[in-house]
Scaffold this motif. Structure first.
Motif, PDB file in Angstrom:
ATOM      1  N   LYS A  81      49.824  50.895  31.084  1.00 30.78           N
ATOM      2  CA  LYS A  81      50.139  52.326  31.257  1.00 30.78           C
ATOM      3  C   LYS A  81      51.233  52.529  32.306  1.00 30.78           C
ATOM      4  CE  LYS A  81      45.594  53.643  29.656  1.00 30.78           C
ATOM      5  NZ  LYS A  81      44.212  53.929  29.993  1.00 30.78           N
ATOM      6  N   GLY A  82      52.195  51.635  32.277  1.00 30.05           N
ATOM      7  CA  GLY A  82      53.359  51.775  33.155  1.00 30.05           C
ATOM      8  C   GLY A  82      53.176  51.244  34.553  1.00 30.05           C
ATOM      9  N   LYS A  83      51.930  50.856  34.914  1.00 31.07           N
ATOM     10  CA  LYS A  83      51.657  50.414  36.297  1.00 31.07           C
ATOM     11  C   LYS A  83      51.455  48.902  36.349  1.00 31.07           C
ATOM     12  CE  LYS A  83      49.031  54.590  37.505  1.00 31.07           C
ATOM     13  NZ  LYS A  83      49.612  55.275  38.588  1.00 31.07           N
ATOM     14  N   LEU A  84      51.853  48.329  37.461  1.00 29.30           N
ATOM     15  CA  LEU A  84      51.626  46.902  37.687  1.00 29.30           C
ATOM     16  C   LEU A  84      50.137  46.686  37.946  1.00 29.30           C
ATOM     17  CD1 LEU A  84      52.981  44.072  38.315  1.00 29.30           C
ATOM     18  CD2 LEU A  84      52.799  44.723  40.705  1.00 29.30           C
ATOM     19  N   ILE A  85      49.551  45.699  37.216  1.00 26.53           N
ATOM     20  CA  ILE A  85      48.140  45.413  37.504  1.00 26.53           C
ATOM     21  C   ILE A  85      47.937  43.981  37.979  1.00 26.53           C
ATOM     22  CG2 ILE A  85      47.126  47.229  36.097  1.00 26.53           C
ATOM     23  CD1 ILE A  85      46.696  45.200  33.890  1.00 26.53           C
ATOM     24  N   ALA A  86      48.895  43.108  37.766  1.00 23.69           N
ATOM     25  CA  ALA A  86      48.777  41.738  38.295  1.00 23.69           C
ATOM     26  C   ALA A  86      50.136  41.078  38.283  1.00 23.69           C
ATOM     27  CB  ALA A  86      47.799  40.924  37.448  1.00 23.69           C
ATOM     28  N   SER A  87      50.364  40.232  39.271  1.00 19.49           N
ATOM     29  CA  SER A  87      51.581  39.421  39.253  1.00 19.49           C
ATOM     30  C   SER A  87      51.375  38.197  40.138  1.00 19.49           C
ATOM     31  CB  SER A  87      52.797  40.225  39.733  1.00 19.49           C
ATOM     32  OG  SER A  87      52.737  40.441  41.113  1.00 19.49           O
ATOM     33  N   ILE A 146      45.400  33.608  36.409  1.00 23.02           N
ATOM     34  CA  ILE A 146      44.309  33.278  35.460  1.00 23.02           C
ATOM     35  C   ILE A 146      43.197  32.442  36.101  1.00 23.02           C
ATOM     36  CG2 ILE A 146      45.940  33.383  33.542  1.00 23.02           C
ATOM     37  CD1 ILE A 146      45.715  30.355  33.245  1.00 23.02           C
ATOM     38  N   GLY A 147      43.442  31.877  37.275  1.00 21.00           N
ATOM     39  CA  GLY A 147      42.417  31.029  37.902  1.00 21.00           C
ATOM     40  C   GLY A 147      42.112  29.848  37.008  1.00 21.00           C
ATOM     41  N   ASP A 148      40.827  29.652  36.710  1.00 24.61           N
ATOM     42  CA  ASP A 148      40.443  28.513  35.864  1.00 24.61           C
ATOM     43  C   ASP A 148      40.259  28.920  34.398  1.00 24.61           C
ATOM     44  OD1 ASP A 148      40.440  26.758  38.005  1.00 24.61           O
ATOM     45  OD2 ASP A 148      38.391  27.335  38.585  1.00 24.61           O
ATOM     46  N   GLY A 149      40.444  30.217  34.113  1.00 18.34           N
ATOM     47  CA  GLY A 149      40.244  30.688  32.744  1.00 18.34           C
ATOM     48  C   GLY A 149      41.529  30.612  31.931  1.00 18.34           C
ATOM     49  N   SER A 150      41.508  31.375  30.832  1.00 14.79           N
ATOM     50  CA  SER A 150      42.705  31.406  29.986  1.00 14.79           C
ATOM     51  C   SER A 150      43.482  32.691  30.265  1.00 14.79           C
ATOM     52  CB  SER A 150      42.313  31.363  28.509  1.00 14.79           C
ATOM     53  OG  SER A 150      41.706  32.592  28.146  1.00 14.79           O
ATOM     54  N   LEU A 151      44.733  32.684  29.860  1.00 13.87           N
ATOM     55  CA  LEU A 151      45.555  33.890  30.042  1.00 13.87           C
ATOM     56  C   LEU A 151      44.971  35.051  29.247  1.00 13.87           C
ATOM     57  CD1 LEU A 151      48.066  35.265  31.182  1.00 13.87           C
ATOM     58  CD2 LEU A 151      49.382  34.333  29.279  1.00 13.87           C
ATOM     59  N   GLU A 152      44.464  34.728  28.058  1.00 17.70           N
ATOM     60  CA  GLU A 152      43.913  35.795  27.209  1.00 17.70           C
ATOM     61  C   GLU A 152      42.706  36.451  27.891  1.00 17.70           C
ATOM     62  OE1 GLU A 152      43.851  35.283  22.897  1.00 17.70           O
ATOM     63  OE2 GLU A 152      41.741  35.818  22.972  1.00 17.70           O
ATOM     64  N   ASP A 153      41.818  35.631  28.473  1.00 18.65           N
ATOM     65  CA  ASP A 153      40.649  36.187  29.164  1.00 18.65           C
ATOM     66  C   ASP A 153      41.093  37.072  30.330  1.00 18.65           C
ATOM     67  OD1 ASP A 153      38.971  34.877  27.470  1.00 18.65           O
ATOM     68  OD2 ASP A 153      38.670  33.137  28.778  1.00 18.65           O
ATOM     69  N   ALA A 154      42.029  36.562  31.115  1.00 21.37           N
ATOM     70  CA  ALA A 154      42.502  37.329  32.279  1.00 21.37           C
ATOM     71  C   ALA A 154      43.162  38.625  31.830  1.00 21.37           C
ATOM     72  CB  ALA A 154      43.487  36.487  33.084  1.00 21.37           C
ATOM     73  N   PHE A 155      43.966  38.527  30.786  1.00 19.29           N
ATOM     74  CA  PHE A 155      44.679  39.701  30.275  1.00 19.29           C
ATOM     75  C   PHE A 155      43.697  40.778  29.808  1.00 19.29           C
ATOM     76  CE2 PHE A 155      46.604  42.174  26.889  1.00 19.29           C
ATOM     77  CZ  PHE A 155      47.853  42.484  27.390  1.00 19.29           C
ATOM     78  N   LEU A 156      42.693  40.355  29.020  1.00 12.84           N
ATOM     79  CA  LEU A 156      41.723  41.322  28.494  1.00 12.84           C
ATOM     80  C   LEU A 156      40.900  41.948  29.619  1.00 12.84           C
ATOM     81  CD1 LEU A 156      40.576  39.444  25.271  1.00 12.84           C
ATOM     82  CD2 LEU A 156      42.043  41.449  25.413  1.00 12.84           C
ATOM     83  N   ALA A 157      40.565  41.139  30.610  1.00  6.20           N
ATOM     84  CA  ALA A 157      39.793  41.671  31.738  1.00  6.20           C
ATOM     85  C   ALA A 157      40.623  42.678  32.541  1.00  6.20           C
ATOM     86  CB  ALA A 157      39.349  40.515  32.647  1.00  6.20           C
ATOM     87  N   LEU A 158      41.890  42.360  32.745  1.00  4.70           N
ATOM     88  CA  LEU A 158      42.751  43.219  33.573  1.00  4.70           C
ATOM     89  C   LEU A 158      43.141  44.515  32.857  1.00  4.70           C
ATOM     90  CD1 LEU A 158      45.022  40.401  35.035  1.00  4.70           C
ATOM     91  CD2 LEU A 158      43.659  41.991  36.395  1.00  4.70           C
ATOM     92  N   THR A 159      43.276  44.437  31.537  1.00  2.00           N
ATOM     93  CA  THR A 159      43.768  45.615  30.799  1.00  2.00           C
ATOM     94  C   THR A 159      42.635  46.387  30.132  1.00  2.00           C
ATOM     95  OG1 THR A 159      44.155  44.287  28.824  1.00  2.00           O
ATOM     96  CG2 THR A 159      46.021  44.596  30.340  1.00  2.00           C
ATOM     97  N   GLY A 160      41.424  46.001  30.410  1.00  2.00           N
ATOM     98  CA  GLY A 160      40.284  46.724  29.842  1.00  2.00           C
ATOM     99  C   GLY A 160      40.109  46.445  28.366  1.00  2.00           C
ATOM    100  N   GLY A 161      40.503  45.255  27.953  1.00  2.00           N
ATOM    101  CA  GLY A 161      40.250  44.834  26.571  1.00  2.00           C
ATOM    102  C   GLY A 161      41.285  45.279  25.563  1.00  2.00           C
ATOM    103  N   GLU A 162      42.341  45.939  26.017  1.00  2.00           N
ATOM    104  CA  GLU A 162      43.358  46.388  25.057  1.00  2.00           C
ATOM    105  C   GLU A 162      44.333  45.253  24.786  1.00  2.00           C
ATOM    106  OE1 GLU A 162      45.022  50.403  25.831  1.00  2.00           O
ATOM    107  OE2 GLU A 162      43.769  50.269  27.610  1.00  2.00           O
ATOM    108  N   LEU A 163      44.685  45.041  23.534  1.00  2.00           N
ATOM    109  CA  LEU A 163      45.663  43.995  23.185  1.00  2.00           C
ATOM    110  C   LEU A 163      46.562  44.482  22.065  1.00  2.00           C
ATOM    111  CD1 LEU A 163      46.546  41.089  23.771  1.00  2.00           C
ATOM    112  CD2 LEU A 163      44.940  40.331  22.045  1.00  2.00           C
TER     113      LEU A 163
END
Lengths: 259, 234
Positions: free
Chosen positions: B204-210, B217-234
């Motif tokens: 939504k136009g705002k920075l949420i991670a960089s 992503i830590g020890d997870g996958s990019l997809e998991d991190a992305f979905l968690a950070l964006t509230g599941g929107e893809l």
């Protein structure tokens, strides 16, 4: 600037549609001039002119300029084509200073419009000469008609090309811009010229006609060339149109986002 | 050193903020993935960065300058924004020659880049018969025409089949090996995880991670991190 001119020139000569417009202009100018002697020689035409009169033969040759609207279409296509095909993105990424790009495009549109008009007008004059050779009683034309017609072709071609680019900048939808320009040139301008000749003589069609310096009085067709501006004044006013439209094009393109 | 610096960028359309006070830096010589759901403001940000859209406020600078102030920008930045951008009635080669002429690049370079993107055989064909994959390759050829130090690629894998994506991966790796800075937006998260060094995620136009891929992503996958950070929107 030289690099941009080369790029814009390539856009002009690479697109087949531009060659199609040149062919169209040649056909319109050629056919328009070739059929004029047949119409003027017909006593029922109502013009009150016969081919035995010099002014009538001059009017035949002046029809060689009738492909002028192709010059404005070339200008429109050069500019609005950028938005239609999305090439504006590549154009402004390569040369982000929009004023420079627009100035170059205006220059190429002026050259393109001028070339189309000169070639089409030369074809029209040739077609008129061939057509008139079938009328042995036709008078000789004045020398001025050839010079005036070619001069009008050069000036109107260049200016209408510039006006076309400006229209293409203001109205980015190509079909809308072309349709609007044609409706203006073939419907609105002639109506204004007939209904309000005092104002109409300052409009593009009246100015182009004035540049031909013809001497025709056919009131039944609403044509009385004595009411038009002197050729030099008409040329200057037409140049003024070019300057205004060029300024409009540059001013608007500098502000709007490129999609 | 930041090759690209975005600071407090805002782009408003009507009452809606397409980009909302975005600040991010792209480090020189690294591949940065620019991620976000559809409509997150990625393309708008990239358009502001290359001067096609005027920011409402804030700045987007390349080597500390607005794009339009770069000398011969094609030699500094190569950009692919979408598969449009080329005239469908012109051949691939003609389209690139138009761009090359404007940038003062010799025509011989056009033949070189066409070979690099494996379009030499189709160079003389009109763009209207190009597949989407061929158009993407031509767009990439246009981006590398000036041998730039920075590449900005908006969804370069869009519409590519698996073979095309594999080709793109190799192509980007080859470019990155030359030390280029690459900013690439994509929805191909698995692909991005294996390709990029750093990640910027917006929503939504705002920075949420960089940060670096590991930081985000830590020890997870990019997809998991992305979905968690964006509230599941893809």
């Amino acid at each position: 600037m030289g690099a941009l001119l080369k790029s814009e020139w390539r856009k002009l000569i690479y697109a087949r549609a531009h060659w199609g417009l040149l062919i169209g202009a040649i056909l319109v100018a050629g056919l328009g001039t070739a059929v004029s002697p047949v119409i003027l020689d017909n006593p029922d035409s109502g013009f009150g002119l016969g081919l035995e009169q010099t002014q009538s033969v001059d009017a035949v040759y002046a029809n060689a300029i009738s492909g002028y609207f192709f010059a404005i279409i070339i200008g429109i296509m050069l500019m609005s084509g950028e938005f239609r095909h999305g090439t504006a993105v590549a154009t402004f990424l390569t040369a982000p200073k929009r004023g420079t790009v627009l100035a170059t495009k205006l220059a190429i549109a002026a050259i393109g419009g001028m070339l189309v008009m000169v070639i089409a007008t030369a074809a029209g004059l040739t077609a008129g000469w061939i057509a008139l050779s079938f009328f042995p009683d036709a008078a000789s034309p004045t020398n001025e008609v050839f010079i005036n017609t070619l001069l009008a072709a050069v000036v109107s071609g260049a200016i209408l090309g510039i006006v076309g680019v400006a229209l293409g900048t203001l109205v980015r939808n190509q079909m809308l811009a072309i349709t609007g320009a044609l409706i203006y040139l073939f419907v609105i301008d002639p109506i204004l010229l007939a209904l309000a000749p005092d104002a109409g003589k300052y409009l593009p069609v009246g100015l182009i006609t004035a540049m031909l310096a013809l001497d025709i009085d056919a009131p039944e067709f609403g044509i009385d060339t004595s009411a038009y501006l002197p050729p030099l004044t008409a040329t200057l006013v037409l140049l003024g149109y070019g300057a205004v439209f060029a300024t409009l094009a540059i001013a608007t393109s500098l502000r709007r986002d490129i999609e | 050193m930041a090759a690209i610096a975005i600071s407090g960028l805002v782009k408003t359309y009507g009452k809606q903020n397409a980009v909302d006070n975005l600040t991010a830096n792209i480090t020189k010589g690294r591949i940065t993935g620019f991620l976000g759901p559809n409509g997150a403001g990625k393309s708008t940000t990239l358009r502001c960065l290359v001067g096609l859209s005027a920011p409402t406020s804030g700045t987007a600078l390349i080597y500390d300058k607005p794009y339009r102030d770069l000398d011969n920008p094609l030699s500094k930045v190569g950009t692919v924004l979408d598969s449009r951008g080329f005239h469908s009635a012109l051949t691939g080669k003609q389209n690139l020659r138009v761009v090359a002429a404007a940038a003062g690049i010799p025509d011989s370079r056009v033949d070189e880049v066409l070979e690099m993107v494996e379009l030499k055989d189709a160079a003389g064909k009109r763009m209207k018969i190009y597949s989407l994959g061929m158009k993407q390759r031509l767009a990439l050829a246009g981006a590398i025409l000036g041998d730039p130090e920075i590449l900005i690629l908006d969804e370069p894998a869009n519409g590519l089949d698996p073979a095309g994506i594999a080709w793109l991966r190799k192509f980007l790796r080859r470019l990155a090996e030359g030390g280029r800075t690459i900013l690439v937006s994509s929805h191909q998260l698995a692909e991005m995880q294996n390709t990029v060094d750093d990640v910027i995620i917006i929503n939504k136009g705002k920075l949420i991670a960089s940060g670096s891929m590991k930081e985000v992503i830590g020890d997870g996958s990019l997809e998991d991190a992305f979905l968690a950070l964006t509230g599941g929107e893809l």
